[in-house]
Design a protein around this motif. Sequence first.
Motif, PDB file in Angstrom:
ATOM      1  N   MET A   1       1.516 -38.745 -19.538  1.00  0.00           N
ATOM      2  CA  MET A   1       2.019 -37.923 -18.459  1.00  0.00           C
ATOM      3  C   MET A   1       1.029 -36.797 -18.183  1.00  0.00           C
ATOM      4  SD  MET A   1       5.386 -35.399 -18.634  1.00  0.00           S
ATOM      5  CE  MET A   1       6.251 -36.614 -19.561  1.00  0.00           C
ATOM      6  N   ILE A   2       0.759 -36.535 -16.901  1.00  0.00           N
ATOM      7  CA  ILE A   2      -0.153 -35.453 -16.561  1.00  0.00           C
ATOM      8  C   ILE A   2       0.633 -34.147 -16.436  1.00  0.00           C
ATOM      9  CG2 ILE A   2      -1.782 -36.992 -15.403  1.00  0.00           C
ATOM     10  CD1 ILE A   2      -0.682 -35.964 -12.722  1.00  0.00           C
ATOM     11  N   LEU A   3      -0.093 -33.035 -16.388  1.00  0.00           N
ATOM     12  CA  LEU A   3       0.544 -31.723 -16.365  1.00  0.00           C
ATOM     13  C   LEU A   3       1.489 -31.567 -15.185  1.00  0.00           C
ATOM     14  CD1 LEU A   3       0.912 -28.831 -17.327  1.00  0.00           C
ATOM     15  CD2 LEU A   3      -1.224 -28.228 -16.169  1.00  0.00           C
ATOM     16  N   GLN A   4       1.085 -32.006 -13.989  1.00  0.00           N
ATOM     17  CA  GLN A   4       1.955 -31.834 -12.830  1.00  0.00           C
ATOM     18  C   GLN A   4       3.263 -32.614 -12.981  1.00  0.00           C
ATOM     19  OE1 GLN A   4       1.139 -33.394  -8.737  1.00  0.00           O
ATOM     20  NE2 GLN A   4       0.955 -31.217  -8.218  1.00  0.00           N
ATOM     21  N   GLU A   5       3.204 -33.806 -13.570  1.00  0.00           N
ATOM     22  CA  GLU A   5       4.423 -34.580 -13.807  1.00  0.00           C
ATOM     23  C   GLU A   5       5.347 -33.854 -14.780  1.00  0.00           C
ATOM     24  OE1 GLU A   5       2.590 -39.086 -13.171  1.00  0.00           O
ATOM     25  OE2 GLU A   5       2.700 -38.204 -15.175  1.00  0.00           O
ATOM     26  N   ALA A   6       4.772 -33.236 -15.800  1.00  0.00           N
ATOM     27  CA  ALA A   6       5.584 -32.475 -16.756  1.00  0.00           C
ATOM     28  C   ALA A   6       6.242 -31.285 -16.072  1.00  0.00           C
ATOM     29  CB  ALA A   6       4.711 -32.007 -17.915  1.00  0.00           C
ATOM     30  N   LEU A   7       5.520 -30.634 -15.165  1.00  0.00           N
ATOM     31  CA  LEU A   7       6.097 -29.506 -14.426  1.00  0.00           C
ATOM     32  C   LEU A   7       7.209 -29.976 -13.496  1.00  0.00           C
ATOM     33  CD1 LEU A   7       2.856 -27.522 -13.460  1.00  0.00           C
ATOM     34  CD2 LEU A   7       4.475 -26.993 -15.282  1.00  0.00           C
ATOM     35  N   GLN A   8       7.044 -31.161 -12.890  1.00  0.00           N
ATOM     36  CA  GLN A   8       8.067 -31.697 -11.994  1.00  0.00           C
ATOM     37  C   GLN A   8       9.365 -32.000 -12.739  1.00  0.00           C
ATOM     38  OE1 GLN A   8       5.892 -35.035 -10.444  1.00  0.00           O
ATOM     39  NE2 GLN A   8       5.058 -33.903  -8.704  1.00  0.00           N
ATOM     40  N   GLN A   9       9.264 -32.400 -13.985  1.00  0.00           N
ATOM     41  CA  GLN A   9      10.441 -32.760 -14.767  1.00  0.00           C
ATOM     42  C   GLN A   9      11.151 -31.544 -15.359  1.00  0.00           C
ATOM     43  OE1 GLN A   9       9.484 -35.764 -17.685  1.00  0.00           O
ATOM     44  NE2 GLN A   9       8.441 -37.066 -16.202  1.00  0.00           N
ATOM     45  N   ALA A  10      10.479 -30.402 -15.375  1.00  0.00           N
ATOM     46  CA  ALA A  10      11.055 -29.202 -15.989  1.00  0.00           C
ATOM     47  C   ALA A  10      11.969 -28.472 -15.013  1.00  0.00           C
ATOM     48  CB  ALA A  10       9.935 -28.272 -16.452  1.00  0.00           C
ATOM     49  N   ASP A  11      12.905 -27.700 -15.561  1.00  0.00           N
ATOM     50  CA  ASP A  11      13.736 -26.795 -14.767  1.00  0.00           C
ATOM     51  C   ASP A  11      12.862 -25.589 -14.415  1.00  0.00           C
ATOM     52  OD1 ASP A  11      15.445 -24.537 -14.140  1.00  0.00           O
ATOM     53  OD2 ASP A  11      17.132 -25.729 -14.841  1.00  0.00           O
ATOM     54  N   VAL A  12      12.515 -25.468 -13.139  1.00  0.00           N
ATOM     55  CA  VAL A  12      11.540 -24.451 -12.732  1.00  0.00           C
ATOM     56  C   VAL A  12      12.017 -23.041 -13.049  1.00  0.00           C
ATOM     57  CG1 VAL A  12      10.255 -23.482 -10.774  1.00  0.00           C
ATOM     58  CG2 VAL A  12      10.621 -25.944 -10.930  1.00  0.00           C
ATOM     59  N   GLN A  13      13.307 -22.766 -12.869  1.00  0.00           N
ATOM     60  CA  GLN A  13      13.827 -21.431 -13.140  1.00  0.00           C
ATOM     61  C   GLN A  13      13.724 -21.097 -14.629  1.00  0.00           C
ATOM     62  OE1 GLN A  13      15.009 -19.421 -10.416  1.00  0.00           O
ATOM     63  NE2 GLN A  13      14.576 -17.911 -12.006  1.00  0.00           N
ATOM     64  N   LYS A  14      14.103 -22.058 -15.493  1.00  0.00           N
ATOM     65  CA  LYS A  14      13.995 -21.844 -16.938  1.00  0.00           C
ATOM     66  C   LYS A  14      12.540 -21.708 -17.367  1.00  0.00           C
ATOM     67  CE  LYS A  14      18.223 -24.163 -18.510  1.00  0.00           C
ATOM     68  NZ  LYS A  14      18.764 -25.285 -19.321  1.00  0.00           N
ATOM     69  N   LEU A  15      11.665 -22.516 -16.756  1.00  0.00           N
ATOM     70  CA  LEU A  15      10.250 -22.473 -17.115  1.00  0.00           C
ATOM     71  C   LEU A  15       9.628 -21.141 -16.697  1.00  0.00           C
ATOM     72  CD1 LEU A  15       7.752 -23.775 -18.260  1.00  0.00           C
ATOM     73  CD2 LEU A  15       7.427 -25.004 -16.106  1.00  0.00           C
ATOM     74  N   ASP A  47       7.157 -18.701  -8.203  1.00  0.00           N
ATOM     75  CA  ASP A  47       6.379 -19.049  -7.004  1.00  0.00           C
ATOM     76  C   ASP A  47       5.086 -19.768  -7.375  1.00  0.00           C
ATOM     77  OD1 ASP A  47       8.348 -17.799  -5.525  1.00  0.00           O
ATOM     78  OD2 ASP A  47       7.229 -15.920  -5.292  1.00  0.00           O
ATOM     79  N   PHE A  48       4.486 -19.356  -8.496  1.00  0.00           N
ATOM     80  CA  PHE A  48       3.245 -19.981  -8.961  1.00  0.00           C
ATOM     81  C   PHE A  48       3.475 -21.458  -9.283  1.00  0.00           C
ATOM     82  CE2 PHE A  48       0.240 -20.459 -12.758  1.00  0.00           C
ATOM     83  CZ  PHE A  48      -0.857 -20.748 -11.971  1.00  0.00           C
ATOM     84  N   ILE A  49       4.565 -21.752  -9.982  1.00  0.00           N
ATOM     85  CA  ILE A  49       4.884 -23.148 -10.331  1.00  0.00           C
ATOM     86  C   ILE A  49       5.126 -23.960  -9.065  1.00  0.00           C
ATOM     87  CG2 ILE A  49       6.518 -24.655 -11.539  1.00  0.00           C
ATOM     88  CD1 ILE A  49       7.090 -22.208 -13.396  1.00  0.00           C
ATOM     89  N   GLN A  50       5.890 -23.387  -8.126  1.00  0.00           N
ATOM     90  CA  GLN A  50       6.170 -24.089  -6.871  1.00  0.00           C
ATOM     91  C   GLN A  50       4.878 -24.396  -6.122  1.00  0.00           C
ATOM     92  OE1 GLN A  50       8.956 -25.306  -6.331  1.00  0.00           O
ATOM     93  NE2 GLN A  50      10.698 -23.919  -6.559  1.00  0.00           N
ATOM     94  N   ARG A  51       3.928 -23.462  -6.175  1.00  0.00           N
ATOM     95  CA  ARG A  51       2.651 -23.676  -5.488  1.00  0.00           C
ATOM     96  C   ARG A  51       1.859 -24.789  -6.162  1.00  0.00           C
ATOM     97  NH1 ARG A  51       0.122 -19.926  -2.177  1.00  0.00           N
ATOM     98  NH2 ARG A  51      -1.370 -20.987  -0.839  1.00  0.00           N
TER      99      ARG A  51
END
Length: 247
Positions: A1-15, A47-51
């Motif tokens: 899994m690449i980093l962006q896929e891991a970020l997509q699977q995470a809860d952005v607010q918790k992260l 906002d950084f994660i969303q970007r």
Amino acid sequence: MILQEALQQADVQKLAAATYEYHRAADSGPTVYDERRCHGVTKAYFDFIQRLLTLSPKKEDEQCLLPDNEGPFMTAALYLCSDVRAALAQWQLKRCYTKAELQHFSTAELKAIRQTQQQHQPDSYAYTFEPWENMLAVDICWPCDFSEDEKLQFLAAVLYEISFCGVTLEEHRHALAEMEDEWQAVKNAQTYPFDEFRREMGWDALPKRAVTEKREDIINTILAIQQTYKMFQRVFTKAHYPTIFTK
């Protein structure tokens, strides 16, 4: 899994909240974190994660991010996959020592142990200097037994590190351009070997001061090398299962 896929699977607010907590714990300055600042930093990471999720990953090299959770904070190191594979094939530690066991060795023996363990150890890379598009294409490698909380803490550590070069795309590109200019200036200034420069400056004629290393630092280096080796084993070594052959 690449980093962006891991970020997509995470809860952005918790992260984002976990990244803020890492940011706050790692801040050695006198900054006061009141409620308004806490909310502002967390929102900046959100906002950084969303970007980052809107960018298109670009794979330049076969690289992987490995975790290290042997300290108070989860950290991450970026390695070339080929270096890791070579290390697993060549870098065989005959024995891993505990801190209590290492305390019984002399300083000379500790240095010999460290030198032996350092052989064939791969080098980590400064992934904060990578373009974000390249970082997002890097493989995430964490152990199968990592809990959801450990995965969240690891991603928070990665986000905290890569945000050093600016949270916005404009800041990041400006920071990368400045670093590239500095690197080229250093590279262009190296017109002759450094040894010749030492002789011209007369540094070789100066008396050399004895450099004494603290035993505790040598022991901590050995323990850190062993931890890296164990993490390589956990992530990249497949389990072996007993097999019974029948007619």
